[in-house]
Design an enzyme around this catalytic site. Structure first.
Site, PDB file in Angstrom:
ATOM      1  N   GLY A 142       0.811  -1.207   0.000  1.00  0.00           N
ATOM      2  CA  GLY A 142       0.000   0.000   0.000  1.00  0.00           C
ATOM      3  C   GLY A 142       0.845   1.257   0.000  1.00  0.00           C
ATOM      4  N   CYS A 143       0.455   2.210   0.841  1.00  0.00           N
ATOM      5  CA  CYS A 143       1.112   3.516   0.865  1.00  0.00           C
ATOM      6  C   CYS A 143       2.582   3.431   1.279  1.00  0.00           C
ATOM      7  CB  CYS A 143       0.360   4.456   1.808  1.00  0.00           C
ATOM      8  SG  CYS A 143      -1.317   4.858   1.250  1.00  0.00           S
ATOM      9  N   ALA A 144       2.982   2.359   1.944  1.00  0.00           N
ATOM     10  CA  ALA A 144       4.383   2.203   2.347  1.00  0.00           C
ATOM     11  C   ALA A 144       5.262   1.699   1.211  1.00  0.00           C
ATOM     12  CB  ALA A 144       4.486   1.242   3.532  1.00  0.00           C
TER      13      ALA A 144
END
Length: 360
Positions: A142-144
């Site tokens: 995801g966002c990481a």
């Protein structure tokens, strides 16, 4: 230690301004959701002005099967990745164009669609990469993912110090939109998420990085990955028959405040540093509340998060690719040799990815 020498980006041609996205949500949800105007405040409070999406806005008002959405994802992801790679390898920061055949490995990051053969194999059939380039697809961060991709690429380049490696992050968040999902998570996602791709060129210490650029570039000094126990429900996807349904906990800003500060401080203490020693704070802008939580938790002045807020304002949250958009902006600044920076992003798990860099 490896260097990050250029970043390229690509976005879809379809732009949507936040006021139009809010009216889209009003039209879609008003008959089913009470107090719609109160809920629509998330569109005003997020600081986003415009975003880019893979399809015309009318497409999202219609029913689409999981298969149709995923086919659209693959087509758009290959196109955007190709454009970001071209932009990266032809960056004005480079003294010369980097040839595709020079790339030893491709780390392909995504979370918003499925593809086997994976996306980098499809890209390699569009662009003339070496048939022997290593393929490392990473799904689900995801966002990481953008920051994690840089970390994994740096480790590859430490093992192979002459290597030139691409980190490609591409997300089509809009194609996961569920028009019949009346949850608050879906409404918040509709106000935040967007589409885009970014590619970063990471080179090993023996790869003659000085032949690529005259200006100081960030050298990756160290990385740290951290997983928060018992936090699987903070963010992610619920996979159902109709596709991917967003999970987005309201506790994320509070987690940033309470959990990230000791994580960052401990990481910097390992290098006898504090947050005051960091000149460039390159954070994934998960949303306005997340940026404010960074500032509060780490006692940052607003100028330290200005580039993250600028990317959020102009592009929205493109999941894994977004932090690389911030990094691209920072690379185009005139940063003196010896200055330190932190690259950080948070994602499903719940997890944190940190990189300590120094311009050299």
């Amino acid at each position: 230690m490896p260097y990050i020498v250029s970043v390229g980006t690509g976005v879809p041609k379809n732009k949507i301004y936040q006021k139009d996205a809010m009216e889209f949500a009003r039209h879609l949800f008003s008959k089913s959701v009470d107090h719609i105007d109160r809920l629509l405040k998330v569109f005003h409070n997020g600081e986003i002005e415009k975003r880019h999406i893979g399809k015309e806005i009318s497409w999202y008002q219609l029913e689409h099967s999981f298969v149709e959405k995923n086919d659209a994802f693959i087509e758009a992801a290959v196109d955007l990745s190709t454009r970001a790679i071209k932009d990266c390898l032809n960056s004005p920061l480079l003294k010369r164009t980097i040839e595709y055949e020079e790339i030893d490995a491709i780390f392909m990051i995504c979370t918003t669609g499925l593809a086997t053969p994976s996306l980098e194999a499809r890209v390699m059939n569009v662009l003339p990469f070496s048939r022997n380039s290593k393929r490392i697809p990473i799904w689900g961060l995801g966002c990481a993912g953008g920051a994690a991709g840089l970390s994994r690429a740096s480790e590859y380049c430490r093992a192979f110090p002459k290597a030139k490696v691409l980190v490609v992050a591409v997300e089509l968040c809009s194609l996961t939109f569920q028009k019949d999902d009346l949850s608050k998570s879906n409404l918040i996602g509709t106000s935040l998420f967007a589409d885009g791709a970014a590619a970063a060129l990471v080179v090993g210490a023996e790869a003659d990085h000085e032949t690529y650029t005259d200006s100081p570039v960030p050298r990756i000094m160290d990385t740290k990955s951290t997983l928060l126990s018992d936090s699987l429900d903070v963010m992610g996807w619920d996979v159902k028959n109709d596709g991917l349904f967003v999970v987005f906990s309201k506790s994320i800003p509070a987690l940033v405040e309470s959990w990230l500060e000791p994580n960052v401080s401990g990481f910097l203490e390992e290098h006898q540093m504090t947050i005051q020693d960091i000149g460039q704070f390159i954070a994934h802008p998960g949303g306005k509340k997340v940026i404010l939580a960074y500032e509060k938790a780490l006692k940052l002045e607003q100028n330290k998060t200005a580039e993250s807020l600028k990317v959020l304002r102009e592009y929205g949250n493109m999941s894994s690719a977004t932090v690389l958009f911030v990094l691209k902006n920072v690379l185009h600044k005139n940063i003196r040799s010896g200055e330190h920076g932190v690259i950080t992003a948070l994602g499903p798990g719940f997890c944190s990815e940190l990189l300590l860099v120094r311009w050299e």
